[in-house]
Design an enzyme around this catalytic site. Structure first.
Site, PDB file in Angstrom:
ATOM      1  N   GLU A 462       0.859  -1.188   0.000  1.00  0.00           N
ATOM      2  CA  GLU A 462       0.000   0.000   0.000  1.00  0.00           C
ATOM      3  C   GLU A 462       0.897   1.242   0.000  1.00  0.00           C
ATOM      4  O   GLU A 462       1.133   1.803  -1.043  1.00  0.00           O
ATOM      5  CB  GLU A 462      -0.953  -0.031   1.197  1.00  0.00           C
ATOM      6  CG  GLU A 462      -2.040   1.030   1.098  1.00  0.00           C
ATOM      7  CD  GLU A 462      -3.295   0.679   1.880  1.00  0.00           C
ATOM      8  OE1 GLU A 462      -3.391  -0.408   2.438  1.00  0.00           O
ATOM      9  OE2 GLU A 462      -4.195   1.554   1.924  1.00  0.00           O
ATOM     10  N   GLU A 735      -2.067   0.720  13.329  1.00  0.00           N
ATOM     11  CA  GLU A 735      -3.210   1.145  12.507  1.00  0.00           C
ATOM     12  C   GLU A 735      -4.526   0.975  13.262  1.00  0.00           C
ATOM     13  O   GLU A 735      -5.399   1.818  13.212  1.00  0.00           O
ATOM     14  CB  GLU A 735      -3.249   0.303  11.228  1.00  0.00           C
ATOM     15  CG  GLU A 735      -4.448   0.606  10.336  1.00  0.00           C
ATOM     16  CD  GLU A 735      -4.353  -0.102   8.995  1.00  0.00           C
ATOM     17  OE1 GLU A 735      -3.699  -1.168   8.942  1.00  0.00           O
ATOM     18  OE2 GLU A 735      -4.925   0.400   8.009  1.00  0.00           O
TER      19      GLU A 735
HETATM   20  C1  RAM Z   1      -6.464   2.126   4.632  1.00  0.00           C
HETATM   21  C2  RAM Z   1      -5.260   2.985   4.794  1.00  0.00           C
HETATM   22  C3  RAM Z   1      -5.447   4.338   5.386  1.00  0.00           C
HETATM   23  C4  RAM Z   1      -6.849   4.838   5.392  1.00  0.00           C
HETATM   24  C5  RAM Z   1      -7.719   4.166   4.372  1.00  0.00           C
HETATM   25  C6  RAM Z   1      -9.143   4.663   4.377  1.00  0.00           C
HETATM   26  O1  RAM Z   1      -6.319   1.389   3.456  1.00  0.00           O
HETATM   27  O2  RAM Z   1      -4.295   2.263   5.500  1.00  0.00           O
HETATM   28  O3  RAM Z   1      -4.906   4.446   6.665  1.00  0.00           O
HETATM   29  O4  RAM Z   1      -6.806   6.222   5.181  1.00  0.00           O
HETATM   30  O5  RAM Z   1      -7.692   2.793   4.551  1.00  0.00           O
END
Ligand code: RAM
Length: 857
Positions: A462, A735
């Site tokens: 990502e 996260e």
């Molecule tokens: C995930 C990402 C990010 C976020 C989006 C909506 O894929 O890691 O942190 O902004 O989602």
């Protein structure tokens, strides 16, 4: 004997002043003196071309307009400054500092894009290719500059020596709008007579795989190419230029595969010795194709490049469940390994990476489709060989080392931390070791997520410039590192992408992956709130001016998506990763998406109104203020009861509505504040917010006087909370509130990173409220000292290198007695507001204040 000293002026936000792109670079300086309360009355700037401003009556010392004629391409100019105090004092001249422009006009570029021939190109993320050219310099050299960039990522060499210390150059921008080049002083690498220049060129972001859901390759083009222009000035006054063209020759080299996600495979036996030196026989190499490119896309950097910033030795060597050798660096970081190894030719050592262990083995599932695996095949030298991959980075704390020849010695491995080489400008510490670790984790997550652009995460498939993540984190980021230059580049990309696709895309640079573009609140609002934050923290009005069309375009667009000013249609991320959302559905938040979207619309409209007023666009200011008012009214009509409760009874809803000030008068606010306190208490003081509510909730609580509740949230250790990950040994911000579950297993969600800064946005509140240091006026021209001790802390300190110099708040508490040491930079004032005391003004210098704390907070 007093002293008054002024620093050599800085050019714009640059650390590296070679090859700047601003023809009129603004200048900034700081003053140090022991004269109490010194305030600048006037300055004088002198430029190396003889221009002098004479005495200018002004107390400005940050981003002062360029006093001279605009610089042309390749112009090098010295600048120095001296200052006069209001007390009649005068400094000596500062040291000279130097700025040199790059190539400011597309017509300056004569280089074509030298592309390796098709027969050498592999599949995306395949081999890195070598390009070289020998040339002769006919006389002694006075100076030489290399202007260089690539379609792909490159490492350049001249006469066998690597040029500069950039990593993953030219970094990632929205290449079809802006491609940054770098300027290197290569005078010392060249000599009269035979020379050679070369570059290793990998696919990188240009052609390699980028993104999740399978990702995409060839995003910007199917062919990588080097764009380089070497300009030589001889002592005799004549010049020469060597440019990339079809006289360059190409071959494959030792890097057989290079992918940003998958890692690098390097077979040292394939290294053509001396390939970037003069006299190397490249007759078997193939000519490059000279392709056209648009020089108007080439821009100078506004911030520093990615570099190797630190090395860390292993803290422990472990044995995995299958006997594998695992190295622990004690810190989740971003970079790669450097190994020193000796063994037989053809023998391969494999390096694998992961952020955490699960059941004693590398937990690679969270990496998804990023193999994060480097392989080195030995040449078999008599001496140890050194390997560090050059065209990839990994997010890791642990590495598995397979195939080490002989006994493994941890002294032969280091982790090389790589990120944008921003200047650290902020510090925080307090008496609670867990909070200190939380803060350190925020710093490491900022470092890991600044590999050239602000990303969501640095380890899986990502690593994108998600707008929402930096929108919530920008205030903390701007305190910790001088990120104005790098973020200015990213915002230029944001504006370019927005103009192209018609909205602020979810991430910048934009790459269409599984979903298309659509306007989403809190994410798209980065267009408005990130420049505004930078203005607050640096005073850079020029940045606001440049971003203004992007800011207004965003608010105007959202206005067309609302019904009666309510934004309640279309896709939204909402309060992403609400801790109550199931692992496999991170968007299933408790807070109404329409509430989030409408509140953000009101927020951005108001900020744009303020921006318009600052820039002198009075009609716009009135129009956006009116819009903000309409949206507030619509919000209240839809979501607020007359007594001040919200239709959506969540921590995030109240935090947001209090922050954006969407209630009608103090009674409603007070009622809302009480409700927020009740909600937090009902959750046993555990956090109940996702990406949207998390950065706001502590401030919202404090805004209604509920400091104690804010501290209870901050110091909570039970899940979900900021400190739960710390108790689980986290060394970066996760996260998810529970990326790792209490039993040590990794959250089953397919989106589980251990290095995401968004939830670390609370650091900004720690700086401003726990320690008590904040800007009271843009750029810290006036400083707010407003500590609010609580949470059982007996000490806290924050320091920040403001545009005017070092500011610091350092308090200690002894029972009810609070002692606050404050350092106010020269040329600024502070407003000191201690609990239970009337606010007082303090001038520059060191001060100590005392007070008796009122009721326990
Ligand atoms: C995930 C990402 C990010 C976020 C989006 C909506 O894929 O890691 O942190 O902004 O989602």
């Amino acid at each position: 004997m007093t002293s008054l000293h002024v620093s050599a002026p800085a050019f714009e936000h640059h650390r590296d002043t070679f090859g700047i792109g601003e023809p009129r670079p603004r200048l900034s300086w700081t003053v140090t003196t022991d004269i109490p309360d010194w305030i600048q009355q006037a300055y004088e700037i002198e430029l190396g071309d003889g221009l002098s401003t004479g005495r200018v009556e002004s107390n400005e010392s940050a981003l002062v307009p360029w006093p001279g004629a605009p610089l042309g391409s390749r112009e090098r100019r010295a600048a120095r400054v001296r200052v006069h105090g209001a007390d009649g004092s005068a400094s000596d001249w500062s040291e000279w500092s130097y700025g040199e422009t790059g190539l400011l006009d597309p017509a300056d570029w004569h280089a074509t894009a030298a592309a390796p021939p098709l027969e050498l190109l592999g599949a995306p993320d395949g081999p890195a290719l070598l390009l070289r050219r020998g040339f002769t310099l006919r006389a002694p050299i006075e100076r030489a500059r290399l202007y260089i960039t690539a379609h792909g990522i490159y490492e350049a060499e001249i006469n066998g020596r690597v040029v500069g210390d950039d990593v993953l150059a030219p970094g990632w921008t929205s290449y079809h709008h802006r491609l940054r080049y770098r300027t290197h002083d290569v005078t010392g690498l060249l000599r009269e007579g035979a020379n050679a220049i070369g570059a290793t060129l990998a696919d990188g972001w240009y052609r390699g795989r980028v993104g999740f859901g399978g990702g995409k390759s060839g995003i910007y083009g199917e062919r990588t190419a080097l764009i380089a222009q070497l300009e030589i000035a001889y002592i005799d006054g004549t010049t020469d230029m060597i440019v990339t063209d079809d006289e360059w020759r190409c071959a494959s080299g030792p890097v057989t595969e290079a992918g940003l996600y998958d890692g690098e495979k390097h077979d040292a036996r394939l290294h053509p010795a001396g390939w970037s030196e003069a006299g190397f026989d490249d007759s078997s190499w193939l000519p490059a194709d000279a392709l056209t490119h648009d020089p108007a896309l080439l821009v100078a950097p506004t911030g520093p490049p990615v570099r190797r910033v630190q090395t860390l030795p292993p803290t422990e060597v472990l044995t995995g469940p299958n006997g594998e050798t695992l190295v622990d660096f004690g810190q989740n970081l971003v970079g790669r390994l450097r190994i020193r190894v000796q063994g037989p030719a053809g023998h391969t050592v494999t390096l694998r990476h992961a952020e955490v262990l699960e059941n004693g083995a590398l937990a690679v599932r969270p990496l998804r489709a990023a193999a994060a695996e480097d392989r080195y095949t030995l040449r078999g030298d008599a001496e140890p060989e050194t390997f560090e991959p050059r065209f990839t980075t990994h997010g890791f704390r642990y590495a598995q080392i397979d195939g080490w020849p002989g006994a493994f010695d941890p002294a032969d491995v280091v982790a090389v931390v790589c990120h944008t080489d921003m200047r650290p400008v902020g510090a925080f510490e307090c008496s609670d070791p867990l909070l200190n670790r939380l803060h350190t984790n925020v710093v490491w997550s900022m470092r890991g997520n600044y590999v050239d652009l602000p990303t969501d995460c640095p380890q899986r498939d990502e690593r994108l410039g998600w707008t929402g993540d930096i929108q919530v984190f920008a205030p903390a980021a701007a305190f910790l590192y001088d990120c104005a230059g790098p973020l200015s580049s990213w915002l230029a990309d944001l504006a370019a992408e927005q103009a192209e696709v018609g909205t602020v895309p979810h991430y910048v640079p934009w790459v269409p992956l599984v979903f298309g573009v659509s306007a989403t609140a809190a994410w798209g609002d980065a267009a408005v709130l990130v420049p505004w934050t930078l203005y607050e923290r640096t005073g850079d009005l020029g940045l606001l001016r440049r971003q203004y069309p992007s800011m207004t375009a965003w608010v105007d667009q959202v206005a067309t998506l609302t019904r009666d000013h309510l934004w309640d249609e279309g896709f939204q991320f909402g309060d992403w990763l609400d801790p109550a959302a199931p692992s496999d559905n991170p968007g299933k938040a408790r807070t109404d998406r329409a509430l989030v979207a409408t509140a953000y619309h009101a927020w951005s409209a108001r900020v744009v109104a303020d921006t318009a007023a600052l820039l002198g666009h009075d009609a716009d200011a009135a129009r956006y203020a009116e819009l903000a008012g309409h949206v507030r009214t619509a919000f209240r009509r839809e979501f607020v009861t007359p007594s001040g409760r919200l239709a959506c009874d969540t921590q995030t809803a109240y935090a947001l509505a209090l922050t954006v000030d969407l209630f009608d008068g103090p009674e409603q606010r007070e009622r809302a504040g009480r409700r927020l306190v009740e909600l937090v208490a009902a959750d046993d003081h555990r956090i109940g917010t996702g990406f949207v509510g998390t950065p706001l909730i502590c401030d919202a609580l404090c805004s209604v006087g509920a400091y104690g509740t804010a501290y209870q949230l901050l110091t909570q250790r039970n899940r979900p909370s900021w400190l739960y990950p710390v108790t689980m040994g986290a060394t970066t911000i996760w996260e998810r509130w529970d990326s790792m579950l209490p039993d040590g297993s990794v959250n089953p969600g397919e989106m589980t990173s251990f290095n995401h800064y968004a939830l670390g946005a609370v650091a900004d509140w720690m700086h401003r409220t726990v320690a008590g240091l904040a800007p009271a006026e843009p750029g810290y021209r006036r400083i707010s000292v407003r500590p609010r001790p609580g949470g059982g802390l007996t000490h806290a300190r924050a320091a920040h290198h403001t545009p005017y110099g070092e500011a610091e708040v350092n308090w200690r508490r002894d029972g009810e007695r609070l002692t606050v040491a404050v350092r106010v930079p020269l040329n600024t004032t502070a407003i000191v507001d201690l609990p239970g005391e009337p606010a007082v003004e303090a001038g520059p210098g060191q001060h100590v204040f005392h007070c008796t704390l009122p009721d326990p907070l």
